[in-house]
Design a protein around this motif. Structure first.
Motif, PDB file in Angstrom:
ATOM      1  N   GLU A 145      -7.004  -3.030  -6.730  1.00 39.51           N
ATOM      2  CA  GLU A 145      -6.798  -2.831  -8.231  1.00 39.51           C
ATOM      3  C   GLU A 145      -5.538  -2.113  -8.580  1.00 39.51           C
ATOM      4  O   GLU A 145      -4.980  -2.421  -9.414  1.00 39.51           O
ATOM      5  CB  GLU A 145      -8.085  -1.975  -8.901  1.00 39.51           C
ATOM      6  N   GLY A 163      -9.831  -9.455  -1.115  1.00 43.36           N
ATOM      7  CA  GLY A 163     -11.114  -8.708  -0.934  1.00 43.36           C
ATOM      8  C   GLY A 163     -11.757  -9.286   0.105  1.00 43.36           C
ATOM      9  O   GLY A 163     -11.637  -9.487   1.240  1.00 43.36           O
ATOM     10  N   THR A 188       0.856  -1.146   0.087  1.00 42.33           N
ATOM     11  CA  THR A 188      -0.069  -0.057  -0.093  1.00 42.33           C
ATOM     12  C   THR A 188       0.683   1.227  -0.162  1.00 42.33           C
ATOM     13  O   THR A 188       0.661   2.140  -0.848  1.00 42.33           O
ATOM     14  CB  THR A 188      -0.883   0.076   1.327  1.00 42.33           C
ATOM     15  N   THR A 239     -16.505  -2.669   5.763  1.00 44.70           N
ATOM     16  CA  THR A 239     -15.939  -1.502   4.995  1.00 44.70           C
ATOM     17  C   THR A 239     -14.943  -0.720   5.613  1.00 44.70           C
ATOM     18  O   THR A 239     -14.860  -0.667   6.843  1.00 44.70           O
ATOM     19  CB  THR A 239     -17.437  -0.594   4.668  1.00 44.70           C
ATOM     20  N   GLY A 260      -8.197  -5.615   5.240  1.00 43.18           N
ATOM     21  CA  GLY A 260      -8.134  -4.598   4.000  1.00 43.18           C
ATOM     22  C   GLY A 260      -6.603  -4.015   3.802  1.00 43.18           C
ATOM     23  O   GLY A 260      -5.903  -4.764   3.792  1.00 43.18           O
ATOM     24  N   GLY A 320      -5.577   3.444   2.018  1.00 45.03           N
ATOM     25  CA  GLY A 320      -6.141   2.628   0.927  1.00 45.03           C
ATOM     26  C   GLY A 320      -7.386   3.465   0.232  1.00 45.03           C
ATOM     27  O   GLY A 320      -7.692   3.476  -0.869  1.00 45.03           O
ATOM     28  N   ALA A 321      -8.214   4.159   1.099  1.00 41.39           N
ATOM     29  CA  ALA A 321      -9.176   4.684   0.705  1.00 41.39           C
ATOM     30  C   ALA A 321      -8.798   6.207   0.101  1.00 41.39           C
ATOM     31  O   ALA A 321      -9.499   6.570  -1.084  1.00 41.39           O
ATOM     32  CB  ALA A 321     -10.132   5.448   1.885  1.00 41.39           C
ATOM     33  N   GLU A 345      -7.838   5.056  -3.656  1.00 41.91           N
ATOM     34  CA  GLU A 345      -9.078   5.034  -4.374  1.00 41.91           C
ATOM     35  C   GLU A 345      -9.778   6.255  -4.880  1.00 41.91           C
ATOM     36  O   GLU A 345     -10.098   6.421  -5.994  1.00 41.91           O
ATOM     37  CB  GLU A 345     -10.321   4.222  -3.554  1.00 41.91           C
ATOM     38  N   ARG A 346      -9.666   7.210  -4.041  1.00 44.34           N
ATOM     39  CA  ARG A 346     -10.210   8.657  -4.526  1.00 44.34           C
ATOM     40  C   ARG A 346      -9.312   9.354  -5.485  1.00 44.34           C
ATOM     41  O   ARG A 346      -9.826  10.195  -6.020  1.00 44.34           O
ATOM     42  CB  ARG A 346     -10.654   9.524  -3.231  1.00 44.34           C
ATOM     43  N   SER A 376     -11.829  -8.498   4.741  1.00 42.51           N
ATOM     44  CA  SER A 376     -12.138  -7.380   4.787  1.00 42.51           C
ATOM     45  C   SER A 376     -11.795  -6.501   6.001  1.00 42.51           C
ATOM     46  O   SER A 376     -11.552  -5.340   6.019  1.00 42.51           O
ATOM     47  CB  SER A 376     -13.347  -7.291   4.106  1.00 42.51           C
ATOM     48  N   SER A 383      -9.982   0.958  -6.770  1.00 47.61           N
ATOM     49  CA  SER A 383      -9.708   0.481  -5.286  1.00 47.61           C
ATOM     50  C   SER A 383      -8.248   0.269  -5.135  1.00 47.61           C
ATOM     51  O   SER A 383      -7.550   0.212  -6.020  1.00 47.61           O
ATOM     52  CB  SER A 383     -10.454  -0.962  -5.104  1.00 47.61           C
ATOM     53  N   TYR A 384      -7.688   0.244  -3.993  1.00 47.74           N
ATOM     54  CA  TYR A 384      -6.350   0.139  -3.832  1.00 47.74           C
ATOM     55  C   TYR A 384      -6.075  -1.319  -4.176  1.00 47.74           C
ATOM     56  O   TYR A 384      -4.707  -1.449  -4.659  1.00 47.74           O
ATOM     57  CB  TYR A 384      -5.841   0.515  -2.124  1.00 47.74           C
TER      58      TYR A 384
END
Length: 376
Positions: A213, A232, A99, A167, A268, A200-201, A204-205, A265, A210-211
């Motif tokens: 991917e 996942g 990450t 989540t 994550g 990770g979030a 994604e933004r 998850s 997604s992190y």
């Protein structure tokens, strides 16, 4: 839960390894005292890891004579099935190094700055204007660790927590229900898995994917790490693997229960990945060589996040008995524990994985194994 060991871990590492099907002895190198570590030495050390509290263990060492792989113990309690040297395992917090690599690639590309405030993406998080990407990467944000809010073995509630889907926002919210662990971001080190859930979030933004991917596209495919995956919410470990266990309270007694399958998850971006010893050695060699991020940022990754500290940006920093400094990460996924480190010159590497049986503490035996592998 699902966090790496503290900085004590790996600080005094020193001996090593075991292989079920190895004939003869192969010198891996010469230690500072002139002693040549042989495959027999390493096999004995890996056997020692099992004796100190593991069902099975495996290792890959890279040095002057090329890669050396070995295993010890069994792959399943009650069977004679051997641990396969190419087995896959949950790598826990070693995921953080992947990450962090993606985040630093985005820094190289000018899409993120290390000193960007968290408020750019999460303005509602307390102190978001003062917490930076650098603080998250180096565990100096002061944000509470969400995993400390989870039930732990042997509590039966542990199974429920690790079977459901979480989540990232749920994990972040659990952490934010607790006050910061220190007052000023950047002033102290406090290991928190929440930091990497947030990173990770952010990935994604920034990239619109997604992190997971991003890691797949930016690291796994270019390096051809075909045995490494981000499951996942998938509970199974595909491909060859050992069974993992956790102690659970049942009918008033604590017993080992099979915990090979679980919903990752809950870990994550902080710890969900699955890999092999070979793939992890390939990854850290590419990372530390400057193949994945710029050499300048590799240097930043290897710099302690606090004065005199032992954690950089996504990397633990450890000193070996032969005076070298090594870089890498360890991971604790409860039923699977793993460690991957490379010497400062990248001329020696070691990745160890084990399935604990909780009858003892194999940490010191693993530390010794890693040290001898790196010092030769």
């Amino acid at each position: 839960m699902f966090s790496t060991r503290t900085a004590r871990a790996l600080a005094t590492t020193a001996a090593m390894i075991s292989a079920a099907a190895l004939a003869g002895t192969t010198a891996l190198g010469a230690a500072a005292d002139g002693h040549h570590t042989t495959s027999g030495d390493l096999q004995g050390s890996l056997d020692g890891v099992v004796r100190h509290g593991a069902v099975g263990a495996l290792v890959e060492v890279r040095g002057d004579s090329g890669p050396w792989r070995a295993s010890a113990g069994v792959a399943e309690i009650g069977s004679t099935r051997p641990v396969l040297e190419h087995s896959r395992f949950r790598i826990g917090s070693i995921t953080k190094s992947f990450t962090a690599t993606v985040v630093l690639q985005l820094v190289d590309e000018g899409l993120i700055e290390l000193d960007d405030p968290l408020a750019l993406w999460f303005p509602a998080i307390p102190r978001a204007q003062d917490i930076t990407v650098r603080h998250l990467l180096g565990h100096t944000s002061g944000i509470f660790d969400s995993f400390r809010t989870m039930p732990r073995p042997p509590a039966p509630a542990f199974l429920e927590a690790t079977r459901r889907t979480w989540t990232p926002q749920e994990l972040i919210d659990r952490a934010l229900a607790h006050p910061p662990v220190f007052d000023r971001p950047g002033s102290e080190f406090s290991y928190s898995n929440t930091n990497y859930t947030i990173l990770g979030a952010i990935v994604e933004r920034v990239v619109g994917a997604s992190y997971g991917e991003a890691i797949e596209q930016r690291i796994l495919r270019p390096l051809k790490l075909s045995d490494t995956s981000l499951p996942g919410t998938r509970t199974r470990i595909n491909g060859p693997h050992s069974q993992g266990y956790v102690p659970l309270l049942r009918d008033g007694r604590v017993e080992l229960a099979d915990f090979t399958e679980m919903n990752p998850s809950i870990m994550g971006a902080a710890g969900e990945m699955i890999s092999t010893t070979e793939d992890l050695n390939d990854f850290f060699d590419a990372l530390l060589s400057g193949e994945l991020v710029s050499p300048e940022l590799v240097t930043v990754m290897k710099t302690p996040s606090t004065p005199g500290g032992r954690y950089g940006l996504g990397l633990w920093i450890v000193r070996t008995s032969c005076g070298d400094v090594a870089y890498g990460h360890d991971g604790d996924a409860i039923a699977f524990q793993s460690y991957s480190f490379a010497s400062g010159e990248r001329d020696r590497q070691v990745t160890v994985a084990l399935t604990p049986d909780f009858s003892g503490d194999p940490d010191d035996a693993v530390d010794a194994l890693i040290d001898e592998a790196l010092c030769g």
